[in-house]
Design an enzyme around this catalytic site. Structure first.
Site, PDB file in Angstrom:
ATOM      1  N   ASP A 271       9.290   0.030 -15.063  1.00 31.60           N
ATOM      2  CA  ASP A 271       9.608  -1.336 -14.570  1.00 31.60           C
ATOM      3  C   ASP A 271       8.077  -2.124 -14.639  1.00 31.60           C
ATOM      4  OD1 ASP A 271       8.160   0.358 -12.531  1.00 31.60           O
ATOM      5  OD2 ASP A 271       9.854   0.089 -10.982  1.00 31.60           O
TER       6      ASP A 271
ATOM      7  N   ASP B 171      12.813   2.827   1.197  1.00 34.60           N
ATOM      8  CA  ASP B 171      14.271   2.521   1.253  1.00 34.60           C
ATOM      9  C   ASP B 171      15.261   3.457   0.147  1.00 34.60           C
ATOM     10  OD1 ASP B 171      13.613   1.304  -1.165  1.00 34.60           O
ATOM     11  OD2 ASP B 171      14.307  -0.552  -0.485  1.00 34.60           O
TER      12      ASP B 171
HETATM   13  C1  GLP Z   1       7.582   0.667  -6.411  1.00 33.02           C
HETATM   14  C2  GLP Z   1       8.001   1.217  -7.812  1.00 33.02           C
HETATM   15  C3  GLP Z   1       8.593   2.563  -7.652  1.00 33.02           C
HETATM   16  C4  GLP Z   1       7.707   3.467  -6.790  1.00 33.02           C
HETATM   17  C5  GLP Z   1       7.826   3.092  -5.423  1.00 33.02           C
HETATM   18  C6  GLP Z   1       7.043   3.980  -4.350  1.00 33.02           C
HETATM   19  O1  GLP Z   1       8.562   0.143  -5.545  1.00 33.02           O
HETATM   20  N1  GLP Z   1       8.675   0.475  -8.545  1.00 33.02           N
HETATM   21  O2  GLP Z   1       8.791   3.159  -9.065  1.00 33.02           O
HETATM   22  O3  GLP Z   1       8.559   4.726  -6.675  1.00 33.02           O
HETATM   23  O4  GLP Z   1       6.989   1.904  -5.546  1.00 33.02           O
HETATM   24  O5  GLP Z   1       5.683   3.853  -4.416  1.00 33.02           O
HETATM   25  P1  GLP Z   1       4.777   4.791  -3.910  1.00 33.02           P
HETATM   26  O6  GLP Z   1       4.464   6.076  -4.844  1.00 33.02           O
HETATM   27  O7  GLP Z   1       3.412   4.140  -4.043  1.00 33.02           O
HETATM   28  O8  GLP Z   1       5.176   4.760  -2.553  1.00 33.02           O
END
Ligand code: GLP
Length: 260
Positions: A67, A136
């Protein structure tokens, strides 16, 4: 689904990196699906370390990122392009032209998304897709209520995700409201899924994804539909799992499992 519980973040990252290396050992020209967020950082650091130690070669690897934020140019410090460059691509030997990341600045999103899907197919599909999980329960930017058969598309971020990701930006208002993301269906097409989760803020999402019903309200629960999905968590992220003993029994009995 296989669930692997490790004592801490570092060990979780090591085991995940070893699983990626195992794929590369059997298929040196594998297609890797990359994820951003803070969780896979340790995994990337470990892959970089193994690369520098001459234990893994990326020269034939192709990558696809999950993404990107809409509106952030590739050189923006909070763009996922920049994140990947900084934490991984700059430190390994993946040919530049083999790196694919959704564009956050295209003038035609539907056409770009279709192109991205086509490019994944042209490259033979994704061999192993690395995933994190949102608090979430989202994967990539597939927010609650995303179709479980969705493909790469533009997505509006939920309030929860904007709040969670605000820590990376100067002001909450700076967090982009839209992202371009692989769909849940795109992710499920990968031959292997590897989800990493760490810390107590992820415990509820992990429990829902692994042991709850398959629902678009928790898009990570779609991993239950995949025939080769591995979830690697640290102690804190495992706190909500009720079948823990069973997962540990299976892992301990596995002859080829990486050991701590
Ligand atoms: C964003 C990304 C996800 C990721 C999430 C959690 O939303 N698009 O791919 O899994 O963050 O991020 P973190 O690992 O910093 O908690």
């Amino acid at each position: 689904m296989e669930v692997i519980i490790q004592r801490d973040y570092q060990q979780m990252s090591r085991v995940a990196a070893q699983l990626v290396v195992d794929v590369l050992n059997t298929k040196p020209n594998a297609v890797l699906g990359m994820a951003t967020g803070s969780t896979p950082l340790g995994l990337y650091q470990e892959l970089v370390r193994l690369h520098q130690a001459g234990q893994v070669d990326f020269s034939r690897v192709t990558t696809f990122n999950l993404d990107e934020y809409v509106g952030l140019p590739a050189n923006h410090p909070q763009s996922y392009h920049h994140f990947m460059d900084e934490h991984f691509f700059r430190q390994v030997n993946i040919p530049r032209h083999n790196i694919n990341i959704p564009s956050g600045t295209t003038s035609n999103y539907p056409a770009f998304c279709q192109w991205y899907e086509g490019r994944i197919a042209e490259c033979g599909g994704i061999d192993v897709q690395i995933l994190g999980i949102g608090s979430d329960g989202h994967i990539a930017f597939n927010e609650p209520t995303s179709s479980l058969s969705s493909r790469t598309r533009l997505k509006t971020l939920s309030k929860q995700t904007i709040d969670d990701n605000a820590r990376f930006f100067e002001h909450r208002e700076d967090v982009p409201v839209y992202a371009i993301t692989m769909g849940v269906g795109t992710i499920l097409d990968a031959r292997k899924l590897l989800l990493v989760a760490s810390g107590k803020t992820k415990a509820k999402a992990v429990a829902q994804a692994v042991e709850g019903p398959v629902t678009s309200m928790v898009t990570a629960s779609a991993l239950q539909l995949h025939r080769d999905a591995i979830v690697i968590v640290d102690e804190e992220a495992a706190a909500g799992l009720t079948m823990r003993e069973y997962y540990e029994f299976i892992y301990a009995a596995k002859p080829a499992a990486p050991r701590t």
